[in-house]
Design a protein around this motif. Sequence first.
Motif, PDB file in Angstrom:
ATOM      1  N   UNK A   1       0.831  -1.220   0.000  1.00 46.95           N
ATOM      2  CA  UNK A   1       0.000   0.000   0.000  1.00 46.95           C
ATOM      3  C   UNK A   1       0.860   1.262   0.000  1.00 46.95           C
ATOM      4  N   UNK A   2       2.056   1.172   0.616  1.00 49.26           N
ATOM      5  CA  UNK A   2       2.920   2.351   0.733  1.00 49.26           C
ATOM      6  C   UNK A   2       3.562   2.751  -0.586  1.00 49.26           C
ATOM      7  N   UNK A   3       3.680   1.822  -1.536  1.00 53.28           N
ATOM      8  CA  UNK A   3       4.252   2.089  -2.861  1.00 53.28           C
ATOM      9  C   UNK A   3       5.603   2.804  -2.762  1.00 53.28           C
ATOM     10  N   UNK A   4       6.551   2.105  -2.119  1.00 52.59           N
ATOM     11  CA  UNK A   4       7.873   2.671  -1.862  1.00 52.59           C
ATOM     12  C   UNK A   4       8.955   2.137  -2.806  1.00 52.59           C
ATOM     13  N   UNK A   5       8.542   1.455  -3.863  1.00 55.47           N
ATOM     14  CA  UNK A   5       9.520   0.955  -4.831  1.00 55.47           C
ATOM     15  C   UNK A   5       9.882  -0.502  -4.654  1.00 55.47           C
ATOM     16  N   UNK A   6       9.257  -1.167  -3.701  1.00 56.52           N
ATOM     17  CA  UNK A   6       9.433  -2.612  -3.548  1.00 56.52           C
ATOM     18  C   UNK A   6       8.108  -3.208  -3.100  1.00 56.52           C
ATOM     19  N   UNK A   7       7.918  -4.490  -3.405  1.00 56.94           N
ATOM     20  CA  UNK A   7       6.658  -5.173  -3.120  1.00 56.94           C
ATOM     21  C   UNK A   7       6.977  -6.522  -2.463  1.00 56.94           C
ATOM     22  N   UNK A   8       6.017  -6.995  -1.646  1.00 56.72           N
ATOM     23  CA  UNK A   8       6.183  -8.277  -0.959  1.00 56.72           C
ATOM     24  C   UNK A   8       4.981  -9.154  -1.282  1.00 56.72           C
ATOM     25  N   UNK A   9       5.250 -10.402  -1.641  1.00 56.45           N
ATOM     26  CA  UNK A   9       4.196 -11.361  -1.972  1.00 56.45           C
ATOM     27  C   UNK A   9       4.737 -12.411  -2.928  1.00 56.45           C
ATOM     28  N   UNK A  10       3.864 -12.955  -3.772  1.00 56.67           N
ATOM     29  CA  UNK A  10       4.264 -13.913  -4.811  1.00 56.67           C
ATOM     30  C   UNK A  10       3.598 -13.501  -6.117  1.00 56.67           C
ATOM     31  N   UNK A  11       4.255 -13.808  -7.233  1.00 57.15           N
ATOM     32  CA  UNK A  11       3.748 -13.410  -8.549  1.00 57.15           C
ATOM     33  C   UNK A  11       2.583 -14.301  -8.969  1.00 57.15           C
ATOM     34  N   UNK A  12       1.527 -13.685  -9.495  1.00 59.69           N
ATOM     35  CA  UNK A  12       0.453 -14.471 -10.084  1.00 59.69           C
ATOM     36  C   UNK A  12       0.646 -14.541 -11.597  1.00 59.69           C
ATOM     37  N   UNK A  13      -0.308 -15.128 -12.298  1.00 61.18           N
ATOM     38  CA  UNK A  13      -0.143 -15.311 -13.743  1.00 61.18           C
ATOM     39  C   UNK A  13      -0.251 -13.999 -14.520  1.00 61.18           C
ATOM     40  N   UNK A  14      -0.606 -12.912 -13.854  1.00 54.75           N
ATOM     41  CA  UNK A  14      -0.658 -11.600 -14.491  1.00 54.75           C
ATOM     42  C   UNK A  14       0.550 -10.751 -14.120  1.00 54.75           C
ATOM     43  N   UNK A  15       1.562 -11.375 -13.538  1.00 54.00           N
ATOM     44  CA  UNK A  15       2.795 -10.696 -13.127  1.00 54.00           C
ATOM     45  C   UNK A  15       2.539  -9.656 -12.038  1.00 54.00           C
ATOM     46  N   UNK A  16       1.540  -9.925 -11.211  1.00 50.53           N
ATOM     47  CA  UNK A  16       1.245  -9.058 -10.078  1.00 50.53           C
ATOM     48  C   UNK A  16       1.774  -9.695  -8.794  1.00 50.53           C
ATOM     49  N   UNK A  17       2.252  -8.842  -7.874  1.00 49.11           N
ATOM     50  CA  UNK A  17       2.754  -9.327  -6.590  1.00 49.11           C
ATOM     51  C   UNK A  17       1.596  -9.360  -5.604  1.00 49.11           C
ATOM     52  N   UNK A  18       1.272 -10.563  -5.124  1.00 48.04           N
ATOM     53  CA  UNK A  18       0.104 -10.754  -4.262  1.00 48.04           C
ATOM     54  C   UNK A  18       0.572 -11.273  -2.896  1.00 48.04           C
ATOM     55  N   UNK A  19       0.258 -10.566  -1.792  1.00 51.51           N
ATOM     56  CA  UNK A  19       0.645 -11.027  -0.454  1.00 51.51           C
ATOM     57  C   UNK A  19       0.077 -12.407  -0.141  1.00 51.51           C
ATOM     58  N   UNK A  20       0.872 -13.202   0.578  1.00 55.08           N
ATOM     59  CA  UNK A  20       0.486 -14.572   0.908  1.00 55.08           C
ATOM     60  C   UNK A  20       0.591 -14.777   2.418  1.00 55.08           C
ATOM     61  N   UNK A  21      -0.104 -15.798   2.928  1.00 56.00           N
ATOM     62  CA  UNK A  21       0.122 -16.239   4.293  1.00 56.00           C
ATOM     63  C   UNK A  21       1.452 -16.987   4.347  1.00 56.00           C
ATOM     64  N   UNK A  22       2.226 -16.790   5.402  1.00 58.06           N
ATOM     65  CA  UNK A  22       3.516 -17.477   5.526  1.00 58.06           C
ATOM     66  C   UNK A  22       4.593 -16.808   4.698  1.00 58.06           C
ATOM     67  N   UNK A  23       5.454 -17.629   4.074  1.00 56.28           N
ATOM     68  CA  UNK A  23       6.600 -17.106   3.331  1.00 56.28           C
ATOM     69  C   UNK A  23       6.157 -16.232   2.157  1.00 56.28           C
ATOM     70  N   UNK A  24       6.855 -15.109   1.965  1.00 54.18           N
ATOM     71  CA  UNK A  24       6.633 -14.213   0.835  1.00 54.18           C
ATOM     72  C   UNK A  24       7.979 -13.817   0.240  1.00 54.18           C
ATOM     73  N   UNK A  25       7.998 -13.552  -1.042  1.00 55.63           N
ATOM     74  CA  UNK A  25       9.201 -13.058  -1.707  1.00 55.63           C
ATOM     75  C   UNK A  25       9.181 -11.530  -1.738  1.00 55.63           C
ATOM     76  N   UNK A  26      10.356 -10.940  -1.944  1.00 53.57           N
ATOM     77  CA  UNK A  26      10.494  -9.485  -2.015  1.00 53.57           C
ATOM     78  C   UNK A  26      10.925  -9.126  -3.434  1.00 53.57           C
ATOM     79  N   UNK A  27      10.186  -8.226  -4.077  1.00 54.42           N
ATOM     80  CA  UNK A  27      10.437  -7.880  -5.471  1.00 54.42           C
ATOM     81  C   UNK A  27      10.686  -6.383  -5.619  1.00 54.42           C
TER      82      UNK A  27
END
Length: 518
Positions: A289-315
């Motif tokens: 939500x802060x839009x600070x130049x990095x995102x946390x979550x996992x990529x979906x099939x639309x190349x969007x970063x979506x937050x997940x429960x548990x482990x998340x990647x940083x993009x």
Amino acid sequence: MITRHTLHSFLKLPLAMAIGMAALSAQQAAAHGYIENPKSRAFMCSNLGGNLNSNCGGVTYEPQSVEYLANGSRDGYPSTAQACHGEFTKCGPADGTIAAGGLRNFAGLNEQTASRWTKVNIKPGLNTFDWRYTAVHATRNWQFYITKKDWNPNQPLTRDSFEPVPLLTDNWNNTLPTKTGGTTSHKVNIPADRSGYHIVLGTWMVGDNTNTFYQVVDVNIENSEVAPSNWKNIGAVQPQALSVGDKVMTRVFNDQGELSAKQVTLNIDSAELAKDSIWPKALAEKVNRAKLGYQIGELNDKDQVVPQFGKNSIFVDKHSDINSVLIAKEQAAKPGELKVTGMQSEYELKDGKVDLHFNAIALNGDFTITASVVNAKGETVAHQQADSGNNAPHFSLALKGVTAGQYDLVVLATSKKGELLQQTISFNLKAEPEAEETPGGGGNGGGTTPETPGKYDHVFPEGLKAYKAGTLVLQPKDGKTYQCKPFPYSGYCVQWKAGATQYEPGIGSHWQMAWNLK
């Protein structure tokens, strides 16, 4: 194969040893192989593979020997080397050592960056992977795995780098797959949603389940149907249970240093949020939500970063100057705690004297601990201070010239921050019983004089090296007396260290093998 040089070395050894080593060498050479097409990382390190990879270490001369066989020269998953009887996802080389099959002398293969290794061009769909065998063996199966869509090519290979389900499991029913020098071919379906740099891991498990060969193939998947991702994976948020009052925050860096203005902090204000599956998703949502130049979550099939429960990647965006995002945790300050153990409710005086032995344990801070004994008149009759910073001292207080009655032990722990903890324990001193004359002139008929209550030779573990059969010790942790058993059990009485307490009297898991309670 036993070379002329090896045979010359064997001849210098005693005959039995030389024969044993020769047999071992023959056994180790019983089965070897590598992926020849498309060329594996190890194969491209060798002359036969064209030396397309350089500075590979020992594997340069034997790409066929990337073999996991449990022994002391291999690093196993999850923590110790052991025979691997299951799939790669459950056992075998430790994370970070997968490319080398856990072999320490092939560790050069484990280096992992986006540009380190030569890549082979392939396309999505069915691709043929050929194993070449320098020696064959009855085979259980071959399996092929591929890295996840969002894997980070600049981090060591782990099981989490790969999809958990293999692209192909080719079973062979414990029969010989081919002749020595021959090959086997396997049709591996490369997913249509993959493009660019990926790794295909091939495993070959021999039929007796004792060893498995590992080959990683660095591939460039040419796929015009899949648009390249706009994101670069630079790290991960690992789940870990926290406590209410903790804080978790991001720390963002570029080549010039830390970017404090891009930090996001999440306060753990509930037991639900403290769960290891909950707070990573909450942090990811706040960061995104802060839009600070990095995102946390996992990529979906639309190349969007979506937050997940548990482990998340940083993009980050592929053109971003941010090169690292770390997750920092700040634990809430825990209140200090003081425990006193080993005190009895009553002691018996002897000639107006008695010794008190007890332990004080202060938790959650750096404390100075003192102990005082106060009589019914409010007078301090004994005092002792432990060394500063010793948060678990043993106290030995000698009370002299005291009379029967009620006393208080006051233990104080003062932290460097000024926190004060106190434990007060009341105990009674009982007058020494008057000696009674023994009928018949004071003799005991030749019998054994009974033990004097409270008598002991040492306060455990003082004088440890002198313990022998019959030695009496006072255990300050429970206030009881124990006697070292006769030979051969007396040898256990001296077997004690701070990290090996199984024979500690009254406390250790096997104390009854060494001691009798008096």
